[in-house]
Design a protein around this motif. Structure first.
Motif, PDB file in Angstrom:
ATOM      1  N   ILE A 216      34.977  34.941  43.950  1.00  0.00           N
ATOM      2  CA  ILE A 216      35.724  35.315  45.160  1.00  0.00           C
ATOM      3  C   ILE A 216      35.279  34.442  46.334  1.00  0.00           C
ATOM      4  O   ILE A 216      36.114  33.888  47.068  1.00  0.00           O
TER       5      ILE A 216
ATOM      6  N   ALA B  63      40.183  31.910  55.097  1.00  0.00           N
ATOM      7  CA  ALA B  63      41.245  31.824  54.077  1.00  0.00           C
ATOM      8  C   ALA B  63      42.430  32.703  54.448  1.00  0.00           C
ATOM      9  O   ALA B  63      43.536  32.505  53.959  1.00  0.00           O
TER      10      ALA B  63
ATOM     11  N   THR C 195      37.685  39.997  41.253  1.00  0.00           N
ATOM     12  CA  THR C 195      37.701  41.446  41.480  1.00  0.00           C
ATOM     13  C   THR C 195      37.502  42.189  40.158  1.00  0.00           C
ATOM     14  O   THR C 195      36.777  43.189  40.097  1.00  0.00           O
ATOM     15  N   PHE C 196      38.135  41.683  39.128  1.00  0.00           N
ATOM     16  CA  PHE C 196      38.025  42.328  37.823  1.00  0.00           C
ATOM     17  C   PHE C 196      36.589  42.272  37.289  1.00  0.00           C
ATOM     18  O   PHE C 196      36.105  43.231  36.688  1.00  0.00           O
TER      19      PHE C 196
ATOM     20  N   LEU D  35      37.603  31.734  48.359  1.00  0.00           N
ATOM     21  CA  LEU D  35      37.865  31.879  49.798  1.00  0.00           C
ATOM     22  C   LEU D  35      37.403  30.643  50.560  1.00  0.00           C
ATOM     23  O   LEU D  35      38.076  30.192  51.498  1.00  0.00           O
TER      24      LEU D  35
ATOM     25  N   ILE E  57      43.475  40.906  47.775  1.00  0.00           N
ATOM     26  CA  ILE E  57      44.395  40.279  46.811  1.00  0.00           C
ATOM     27  C   ILE E  57      45.842  40.400  47.295  1.00  0.00           C
ATOM     28  O   ILE E  57      46.577  39.419  47.330  1.00  0.00           O
TER      29      ILE E  57
ATOM     30  N   LEU F   1      38.557  44.643  48.056  1.00  0.00           N
ATOM     31  CA  LEU F   1      38.934  43.474  47.244  1.00  0.00           C
ATOM     32  C   LEU F   1      40.414  43.549  46.844  1.00  0.00           C
ATOM     33  O   LEU F   1      41.114  42.534  46.844  1.00  0.00           O
TER      34      LEU F   1
ATOM     35  N   ILE G  35      35.727  47.956  46.098  1.00  0.00           N
ATOM     36  CA  ILE G  35      36.825  47.622  45.168  1.00  0.00           C
ATOM     37  C   ILE G  35      38.155  47.672  45.927  1.00  0.00           C
ATOM     38  O   ILE G  35      39.014  46.796  45.772  1.00  0.00           O
TER      39      ILE G  35
ATOM     40  N   LEU H 273      41.034  35.082  42.473  1.00  0.00           N
ATOM     41  CA  LEU H 273      40.646  36.275  43.253  1.00  0.00           C
ATOM     42  C   LEU H 273      40.760  37.544  42.399  1.00  0.00           C
ATOM     43  O   LEU H 273      39.889  38.408  42.438  1.00  0.00           O
ATOM     44  N   ILE H 274      41.862  37.606  41.629  1.00  0.00           N
ATOM     45  CA  ILE H 274      42.062  38.783  40.773  1.00  0.00           C
ATOM     46  C   ILE H 274      40.955  38.849  39.718  1.00  0.00           C
ATOM     47  O   ILE H 274      40.374  39.913  39.465  1.00  0.00           O
TER      48      ILE H 274
ATOM     49  N   VAL I  80      33.867  42.151  39.196  1.00  0.00           N
ATOM     50  CA  VAL I  80      33.093  43.115  39.992  1.00  0.00           C
ATOM     51  C   VAL I  80      33.346  44.531  39.473  1.00  0.00           C
ATOM     52  O   VAL I  80      32.416  45.322  39.273  1.00  0.00           O
ATOM     53  N   PHE I  81      34.615  44.838  39.242  1.00  0.00           N
ATOM     54  CA  PHE I  81      35.002  46.158  38.743  1.00  0.00           C
ATOM     55  C   PHE I  81      34.331  46.434  37.385  1.00  0.00           C
ATOM     56  O   PHE I  81      33.778  47.523  37.167  1.00  0.00           O
TER      57      PHE I  81
ATOM     58  N   LEU J 159      43.660  49.222  39.752  1.00  0.00           N
ATOM     59  CA  LEU J 159      42.235  49.179  40.128  1.00  0.00           C
ATOM     60  C   LEU J 159      41.922  50.181  41.241  1.00  0.00           C
ATOM     61  O   LEU J 159      40.921  50.888  41.195  1.00  0.00           O
TER      62      LEU J 159
ATOM     63  N   PHE K 262      28.593  41.085  38.276  1.00  0.00           N
ATOM     64  CA  PHE K 262      28.662  41.164  39.741  1.00  0.00           C
ATOM     65  C   PHE K 262      28.523  39.757  40.342  1.00  0.00           C
ATOM     66  O   PHE K 262      29.290  39.376  41.227  1.00  0.00           O
TER      67      PHE K 262
ATOM     68  N   PHE L  55      46.432  38.310  50.404  1.00  0.00           N
ATOM     69  CA  PHE L  55      46.434  36.886  50.054  1.00  0.00           C
ATOM     70  C   PHE L  55      47.766  36.500  49.419  1.00  0.00           C
ATOM     71  O   PHE L  55      48.364  35.489  49.771  1.00  0.00           O
TER      72      PHE L  55
ATOM     73  N   VAL M 211      39.956  27.804  49.841  1.00  0.00           N
ATOM     74  CA  VAL M 211      41.220  28.008  50.566  1.00  0.00           C
ATOM     75  C   VAL M 211      40.989  27.837  52.071  1.00  0.00           C
ATOM     76  O   VAL M 211      41.809  27.223  52.768  1.00  0.00           O
TER      77      VAL M 211
ATOM     78  N   PHE N 160      31.541  38.085  42.458  1.00  0.00           N
ATOM     79  CA  PHE N 160      31.397  37.768  43.888  1.00  0.00           C
ATOM     80  C   PHE N 160      31.388  36.253  44.103  1.00  0.00           C
ATOM     81  O   PHE N 160      31.952  35.760  45.083  1.00  0.00           O
TER      82      PHE N 160
ATOM     83  N   ASN O  41      44.533  30.123  42.919  1.00  0.00           N
ATOM     84  CA  ASN O  41      43.683  30.823  43.893  1.00  0.00           C
ATOM     85  C   ASN O  41      43.818  32.338  43.752  1.00  0.00           C
ATOM     86  O   ASN O  41      42.828  33.059  43.759  1.00  0.00           O
ATOM     87  N   LEU O  42      45.073  32.773  43.641  1.00  0.00           N
ATOM     88  CA  LEU O  42      45.318  34.212  43.522  1.00  0.00           C
ATOM     89  C   LEU O  42      44.721  34.740  42.221  1.00  0.00           C
ATOM     90  O   LEU O  42      44.045  35.787  42.210  1.00  0.00           O
TER      91      LEU O  42
END
Lengths: 338, 265
Positions: free
Chosen positions: A253, A135, A223-224, A257, B56, B52, B49, A219-220, A226-227, B18, A246, B59, A260, A250, A215-216
């Protein structure tokens, strides 16, 4: 040749073990294994003094860490000497326990450093760049071009430096480097311009069409998730709440990927093949990981948690813990087989 | 503000939040500074983190910025800067001195925040591949170097607003900015593993103390272990930027015009 993914799995498991323990005996055994493996790989690549250079780093780290901890940490019961309290930062008791704690810190940092040095030794630049997900094709291309240009830039820098020295430039102060940097920058950017033109004529001129913000955003979001899972784990929320976050994160994401990556057309001339030994070693390492996670979860490996404070004591040992110290030797089984 | 720029701004804010929040979480949460339970998990999770977050930004940048011209331009700029880092590894300078930051700062200052970020992050990646420096520290190094280049846009704004371009104050500002990042880079990078790997008792996070006391402990650790190292980086940045800026900016100006060709059809 061991498959690069096998190396990465091995790296992850050894790293988890190193970061999980403060037992100096386990750390020492892991280090011996890593140095053996590194020596073997370095010998294959005809790299001299690999073990010596890494041992030097390890000993420096242990020395620095021990001194820093000894002078700045005043915890522990076995007092070796006392520094006057009025001395800022270092004033207080200099204890044997703090020295041992410093040694353990040095062992952890040294083991991590040597572990990654082995990966840098085991994987070629080609294998490393291939690990960038498809990607990120434009970025991979940029990295590949950069790596390709690197030797020629170095060569040009040497030539310009020689020319400058012939003209009497002493190359002693920072200002003397300006007549090298500017011609280097100009000639290299000229080459970049030619490259851009030739890429354009070969049809690379289109901006990469991945503009769909979906796509973006996904991804965000991933990540959020996972965080958030990590935060819930930190705050001791039940695992049935943090684990799905989690997995969703994952998963999102990974799916993004993959979706893309499908749009990137890449020709690969050399494929890495999975050999039976690669599969076998992956299974062994995965088993190690599963057992390790289970034992940690069930408090079955108390010998990992050694602390020299408040009184210095002998670290406890468990047979299963010693078995985990064999991990660095696992890739050698394949190497021997090769 | 159009939707692309809005999305870019939102991406930047989320990533900075983050990234910095993950690094500084032990200051705010008692649970995060539980060294016994977090020694293994914390550095790995923070690296993850940050990785990731990097993904972002990269990308977003590749979808809105990278065409053939930009790929070639950034690749060569990165190769030159990686070469400077290689030089640093071959002939180590004093302490934390590194010649790579001035090109990162000047790229961000002249070509914009996104290019500054990419030059910073990619320099660290390429040089790590070349010198065998890949490790758990790499995502942190990449994002921090990226922030160095990205934040240089603040200077562009200031210089344009007060019409300082081409005046000595421009060089002074850039040098001061490089000096500030010389320290900040070390401060941020230390947060990744402190106190879980490097520090001893007394300097580590206190489980019972508040954010302010823990900050004091961190400052004590930083002063004891890193300040001298980082000062050499600061002095190096100030010297290199004050000497090289005028000439390098002239080269950038020339190539900015040449790289702005458009393809029709």
């Amino acid at each position: 040749m061991i498959h690069s993914i096998v190396w990465m799995i091995w790296l992850l498991v050894v790293m988890v073990f190193i970061l999980s323990t403060r037992n100096p005996i386990y750390l020492g055994l892991i280090l011996v294994g890593l140095l053996f493996l590194g020596h073997r790989l370095a010998r294959e690549k005809k790299i001299k003094n690999w073990v010596l250079a890494n041992l030097r780093f390890l000993l420096t780290m242990i020395l620095l860490s021990t001194l820093i901890n000894g002078f700045f940490s005043h915890v522990g019961q076995t007092i070796l000497f006392t520094i006057p309290q009025k001395w800022p930062l270092i004033g207080g008791n200099f204890t044997l326990e703090s020295l041992v704690y410093g040694v353990i810190n040095g062992l952890v940092i040294g083991a991590l450093y040597i572990l990654f040095n082995i990966i840098n030794l085991a994987l070629s630049i080609k294998q490393l760049t291939r690990m960038i997900p498809r990607a990120f094709h434009p970025i991979t291309m940029m990295v590949t071009i950069s790596l390709t240009f690197f030797p020629s830039i170095q060569k040009r820098a040497r030539e310009i430096k020689e020319a400058q020295m012939i003209r009497g430039n002493p190359m002693k102060k920072i200002v003397d480097w300006l007549p090298i940097l500017i011609p280097l920058l100009v000639t290299s950017l000229e080459n970049a311009f030619l490259l851009a033109e030739s890429m354009t004529t070969r049809g690379f001129h289109q901006p990469i069409d991945l503009r769909a913000p979906g796509n973006l955003i996904s991804l965000i979001l991933g990540t959020f998730f996972v965080f958030s899972g990590w935060m819930m784990h930190l705050f001791n929320y039940p695992r049935y709440l943090s684990a799905p976050l989690f997995v969703i994160g994952f998963g999102l994401i990974l799916l993004t990927l993959m979706a893309v990556g499908k749009h990137s057309k890449i020709t690969r001339y050399h494929h890495e093949e999975w050999k039976p030994m690669d599969i076998m070693i992956t299974i062994i390492i995965a088993l190690y990981l599963v057992i390790f996670i289970y034992l940690r979860w069930a408090d079955g490996l108390p010998s990992l948690n050694y602390s020299p404070y408040p009184y210095l004591s002998m670290p406890a040992l468990q047979t299963i813990g010693l078995l985990f110290c064999i991990l660095p030797f696992v890739p050698m089984i394949i190497k021997r087989h090769d | 503000m159009n939707s692309t720029r809005l999305l870019r701004l939102a991406t930047d804010l989320i990533v900075i939040f983050l990234g910095l929040f993950s690094l500084t979480s032990p200051f705010f949460f008692t649970q995060a500074r539980d060294i016994d339970n977090q020694a293994a998990a914390f550095p790995i999770m923070v690296s993850l983190i940050i990785l990731l977050c990097l993904m972002i930004v990269i990308f977003e940048a590749q979808t809105s910025l990278l065409d053939s011209k930009m790929i070639a331009f950034l690749a060569v700029l990165t190769a030159i800067n990686a070469g400077l880092r290689f030089l640093e590894n071959a002939i180590p300078g004093p302490g934390g001195f590194s010649p790579i930051f001035f090109l990162i700062i000047l790229s961000g200052y002249y070509f914009g925040s996104r290019i500054g970020f990419l030059v910073g992050a990619m320099t660290l990646l390429v040089s790590a591949i070349i010198t065998g420096g890949i490790g758990p520290w790499l995502p942190g190094q990449m994002i921090t170097a990226g922030w160095v280049g990205q934040s240089a846009i603040i200077l562009t704004f200031l210089v344009d607003k007060f019409a300082w371009r081409g005046k000595p104050v421009e060089i002074i500002l850039l040098s001061g900015f490089g000096g500030l990042w010389g320290i900040l880079y070390g401060v941020i990078m230390n947060l990744w593993f402190w106190p879980f790997l490097g520090a001893g008792a007394g300097q580590t996070f206190s489980h019972t103390a508040g954010a302010l006391e823990n900050l004091q402990r961190y400052v004590a650790y930083y002063l004891a272990t890193s300040l001298v190292w980082d000062i050499t980086r600061t002095v190096g940045n100030i010297l290199i930027i004050s000497i090289m800026t005028t000439s390098v900016l002239k080269v950038f100006q020339r190539f900015k015009q040449r790289f702005s060709f458009q393809i029709q059809g």
